[in-house]
Design a protein around this motif. Structure first.
Motif, PDB file in Angstrom:
ATOM      1  N   ARG A 124      68.678  -3.112  32.722  1.00 57.92           N
ATOM      2  CA  ARG A 124      68.185  -2.071  33.629  1.00 57.92           C
ATOM      3  C   ARG A 124      67.052  -1.254  32.997  1.00 57.92           C
ATOM      4  NH1 ARG A 124      70.576  -1.464  38.363  1.00 57.92           N
ATOM      5  NH2 ARG A 124      72.743  -2.111  38.669  1.00 57.92           N
ATOM      6  N   ALA A 125      66.885  -1.371  31.686  1.00 58.38           N
ATOM      7  CA  ALA A 125      65.800  -0.655  30.993  1.00 58.38           C
ATOM      8  C   ALA A 125      64.582  -1.566  30.891  1.00 58.38           C
ATOM      9  CB  ALA A 125      66.257  -0.218  29.608  1.00 58.38           C
ATOM     10  N   PRO A 126      63.377  -0.995  30.887  1.00 61.97           N
ATOM     11  CA  PRO A 126      62.167  -1.816  30.785  1.00 61.97           C
ATOM     12  C   PRO A 126      62.057  -2.484  29.421  1.00 61.97           C
ATOM     13  CG  PRO A 126      61.625   0.519  30.661  1.00 61.97           C
ATOM     14  CD  PRO A 126      63.069   0.442  31.030  1.00 61.97           C
ATOM     15  N   PRO A 127      61.236  -3.549  29.309  1.00 61.97           N
ATOM     16  CA  PRO A 127      61.106  -4.294  28.047  1.00 61.97           C
ATOM     17  C   PRO A 127      60.763  -3.423  26.842  1.00 61.97           C
ATOM     18  CG  PRO A 127      60.082  -5.518  29.827  1.00 61.97           C
ATOM     19  CD  PRO A 127      60.479  -4.187  30.402  1.00 61.97           C
ATOM     20  N   LYS A 128      59.962  -2.372  27.037  1.00 63.26           N
ATOM     21  CA  LYS A 128      59.586  -1.505  25.916  1.00 63.26           C
ATOM     22  C   LYS A 128      60.823  -0.893  25.265  1.00 63.26           C
ATOM     23  CE  LYS A 128      56.793   2.565  24.746  1.00 63.26           C
ATOM     24  NZ  LYS A 128      55.858   3.603  25.265  1.00 63.26           N
ATOM     25  N   THR A 129      61.772  -0.465  26.074  1.00 69.00           N
ATOM     26  CA  THR A 129      62.991   0.129  25.539  1.00 69.00           C
ATOM     27  C   THR A 129      63.907  -0.933  24.961  1.00 69.00           C
ATOM     28  OG1 THR A 129      62.852   1.948  27.120  1.00 69.00           O
ATOM     29  CG2 THR A 129      64.988   1.557  26.095  1.00 69.00           C
ATOM     30  N   GLN A 130      64.015  -2.058  25.643  1.00 67.41           N
ATOM     31  CA  GLN A 130      64.824  -3.153  25.113  1.00 67.41           C
ATOM     32  C   GLN A 130      64.323  -3.577  23.732  1.00 67.41           C
ATOM     33  OE1 GLN A 130      65.013  -6.428  27.850  1.00 67.41           O
ATOM     34  NE2 GLN A 130      65.375  -5.108  29.610  1.00 67.41           N
ATOM     35  N   SER A 131      62.992  -3.584  23.573  1.00 68.04           N
ATOM     36  CA  SER A 131      62.401  -4.029  22.314  1.00 68.04           C
ATOM     37  C   SER A 131      62.704  -3.090  21.150  1.00 68.04           C
ATOM     38  CB  SER A 131      60.889  -4.186  22.468  1.00 68.04           C
ATOM     39  OG  SER A 131      60.578  -5.196  23.419  1.00 68.04           O
ATOM     40  N   ALA A 132      63.161  -1.894  21.463  1.00 68.36           N
ATOM     41  CA  ALA A 132      63.528  -0.962  20.396  1.00 68.36           C
ATOM     42  C   ALA A 132      64.667  -1.515  19.543  1.00 68.36           C
ATOM     43  CB  ALA A 132      63.921   0.390  20.991  1.00 68.36           C
ATOM     44  N   LEU A 133      65.408  -2.485  20.096  1.00 67.37           N
ATOM     45  CA  LEU A 133      66.534  -3.048  19.364  1.00 67.37           C
ATOM     46  C   LEU A 133      66.145  -4.231  18.484  1.00 67.37           C
ATOM     47  CD1 LEU A 133      69.342  -3.051  22.094  1.00 67.37           C
ATOM     48  CD2 LEU A 133      69.299  -1.698  19.999  1.00 67.37           C
ATOM     49  N   TYR A 160      65.225  -5.887  34.714  1.00 69.46           N
ATOM     50  CA  TYR A 160      64.124  -6.497  33.971  1.00 69.46           C
ATOM     51  C   TYR A 160      64.655  -7.690  33.177  1.00 69.46           C
ATOM     52  CZ  TYR A 160      61.870  -1.961  34.829  1.00 69.46           C
ATOM     53  OH  TYR A 160      61.349  -0.828  35.410  1.00 69.46           O
ATOM     54  N   GLU A 161      63.870  -8.733  33.130  1.00 66.32           N
ATOM     55  CA  GLU A 161      64.266  -9.892  32.332  1.00 66.32           C
ATOM     56  C   GLU A 161      64.154  -9.548  30.847  1.00 66.32           C
ATOM     57  OE1 GLU A 161      63.151 -14.653  31.817  1.00 66.32           O
ATOM     58  OE2 GLU A 161      62.092 -13.397  33.265  1.00 66.32           O
ATOM     59  N   LEU A 162      65.149  -9.943  30.075  1.00 60.14           N
ATOM     60  CA  LEU A 162      65.117  -9.679  28.638  1.00 60.14           C
ATOM     61  C   LEU A 162      64.023 -10.522  27.976  1.00 60.14           C
ATOM     62  CD1 LEU A 162      67.869  -8.337  29.212  1.00 60.14           C
ATOM     63  CD2 LEU A 162      68.681  -9.313  27.059  1.00 60.14           C
ATOM     64  N   PRO A 163      63.242  -9.928  27.081  1.00 60.61           N
ATOM     65  CA  PRO A 163      62.229 -10.700  26.358  1.00 60.61           C
ATOM     66  C   PRO A 163      62.873 -11.866  25.594  1.00 60.61           C
ATOM     67  CG  PRO A 163      61.959  -8.345  25.962  1.00 60.61           C
ATOM     68  CD  PRO A 163      63.270  -8.517  26.665  1.00 60.61           C
ATOM     69  N   VAL A 164      62.135 -12.960  25.489  1.00 61.28           N
ATOM     70  CA  VAL A 164      62.653 -14.132  24.789  1.00 61.28           C
ATOM     71  C   VAL A 164      63.045 -13.776  23.355  1.00 61.28           C
ATOM     72  CG1 VAL A 164      62.090 -16.449  23.959  1.00 61.28           C
ATOM     73  CG2 VAL A 164      61.324 -15.709  26.229  1.00 61.28           C
ATOM     74  N   ALA A 165      62.228 -12.965  22.693  1.00 58.58           N
ATOM     75  CA  ALA A 165      62.511 -12.590  21.304  1.00 58.58           C
ATOM     76  C   ALA A 165      63.828 -11.830  21.191  1.00 58.58           C
ATOM     77  CB  ALA A 165      61.375 -11.735  20.748  1.00 58.58           C
ATOM     78  N   GLU A 166      64.170 -11.060  22.218  1.00 56.47           N
ATOM     79  CA  GLU A 166      65.438 -10.325  22.177  1.00 56.47           C
ATOM     80  C   GLU A 166      66.610 -11.254  22.461  1.00 56.47           C
ATOM     81  OE1 GLU A 166      67.484  -6.236  23.891  1.00 56.47           O
ATOM     82  OE2 GLU A 166      65.616  -6.956  24.762  1.00 56.47           O
ATOM     83  N   LEU A 167      66.467 -12.121  23.446  1.00 56.99           N
ATOM     84  CA  LEU A 167      67.534 -13.075  23.738  1.00 56.99           C
ATOM     85  C   LEU A 167      67.875 -13.904  22.502  1.00 56.99           C
ATOM     86  CD1 LEU A 167      66.788 -14.543  27.293  1.00 56.99           C
ATOM     87  CD2 LEU A 167      68.884 -13.386  26.549  1.00 56.99           C
ATOM     88  N   ASP A 168      66.839 -14.283  21.762  1.00 58.62           N
ATOM     89  CA  ASP A 168      67.039 -15.131  20.592  1.00 58.62           C
ATOM     90  C   ASP A 168      67.790 -14.404  19.489  1.00 58.62           C
ATOM     91  OD1 ASP A 168      66.618 -17.749  19.602  1.00 58.62           O
ATOM     92  OD2 ASP A 168      65.067 -17.003  18.250  1.00 58.62           O
TER      93      ASP A 168
END
Length: 331
Positions: A133-142, A179-187
């Motif tokens: 539910r959070a945009p990729p920018k926030t997801q990428s913080a992890l 939002y779709e999770l970035p590939v780098a995060e899924l990995d």
């Protein structure tokens, strides 16, 4: 603000090579206690519970994807409460900022200096609820936290607690509001799991358990954080012979040869570590091909884009993993 010396000290504790591994039998007993504890809350999902535990033992993170209301968040909470470490939860929303997760430097008027206020990521178990539910920018913080177990803010790097585990849930229904999770995060997730609906009798059992109060309110820790550290050390010492390593490698290579996007070397490493965790759960100090086969779909499928332009980890990806298992035979 944490100075460089403090940061190095935390890092030294995090990577302390003197952590004494538990005997494999004791680590297996610990796993059995945790599974039994979680099953006081989660009904008829032993396979999923064991998959989460093998990931935790293998030092990985877990993504739970399914329809709302089947127990994803409850499973994450039950896992966290089974250990006596620090548990934090973040409800991911469209307006969540990266610093809401990692922390932020704040100016202290009294000391006239900036002070770092750590975010919820500084925990042993972090529940990232409805992460998509959070945009990729926030997801990428992890990304840094999940891969390197540290957070960098304004040039200062701070180590995260040991152990550090992310258990994320993902809404699988409202695609137009997520939002779709970035590939780098899924990995970076060792595993992606699906719970599914309970059977008729199991759902009745669920209703029986919640009459008069929810069992999650009564669940208590059955292991310490130090127990988990030592169990992880035991897992990392589980023997993996070269033929098993070659088997893992050939499975990964099969996906690369038969998909638009195959499994990365990080995925191969994750499968190896998950297989070590499976061996410990089964009370062995060595990995056998059956361990690899038991872990393969949950570790590999979400990393695969079976067709160009397709989504990651869908049914064709799971089918491809199964085809790889049917085609590639262990030595």
């Amino acid at each position: 603000m944490t100075d460089a010396h403090d940061t190095r000290a935390v890092a030294d504790r995090r990577t302390d090579p003197q952590t004494a591994p538990l005997p494999v039998g004791d680590a297996s007993d610990l796993a059995a206690r945790v599974v039994e504890n979680i099953e006081t809350v989660i009904v008829d999902k032993r396979d999923a519970v064991e998959h989460v535990l093998t990931a935790v033992l293998g030092g990985g993170h877990v993504l739970l994807e399914d329809v709302p209301g089947v127990g994803k968040t409850m499973l994450a909470r039950a896992v966290a409460r089974s250990f006596d470490g620090d548990f934090q939860r973040v409800q991911f929303t469209p307006d969540l900022l990266p610093t809401d997760v990692t922390g932020v430097n704040v100016f202290n008027e009294k000391s006239r200096e900036f002070e770092f206020r750590p975010g919820p990521v500084f925990a042993n178990v972090l529940l990232a609820d409805e992460i998509n539910r959070a945009p990729p920018k926030t997801q990428s913080a992890l990304l840094e936290a999940m891969e390197e177990r540290q957070v960098t803010a304004d040039g200062d790097t701070r180590a995260l607690p040991d152990p550090f585990v992310v258990i994320a849930t993902q809404n699988a229904v409202e695609r137009d509001r997520t939002y779709e999770l970035p590939v780098a995060e899924l990995d970076r997730f060792m595993k992606k799991l699906h719970l599914g609906y309970p059977g008729r009798d199991q759902e009745v059992d669920v209703l029986d358990r919640v009459v008069g109060g929810h069992p999650i309110d009564d669940i208590e820790a059955v292991a310490s954080v130090e127990d988990l550290r030592r169990a992880r050390a035991a897992t990392s010492n589980v023997t993996v012979e070269r033929p098993v390593k070659e088997y893992v490698t050939e499975l990964a290579r099969y996906t690369r040869d038969h998909a638009a996007l195959g499994v990365s070397p990080r995925g191969s490493i994750s499968l190896l570590r998950a297989s070590q965790g499976r061996a410990v759960v089964d009370g062995r100090d060595y990995v056998v091909p059956d361990d690899v086969q038991a872990e393969a779909e949950s570790v590999l499928a979400h990393r695969i884009r079976a067709e160009a332009g397709g989504t990651l980890g869908g049914e064709p990806a799971r089918t491809l993993v199964q085809r790889a298992l049917d085609t590639v035979r262990p030595e």
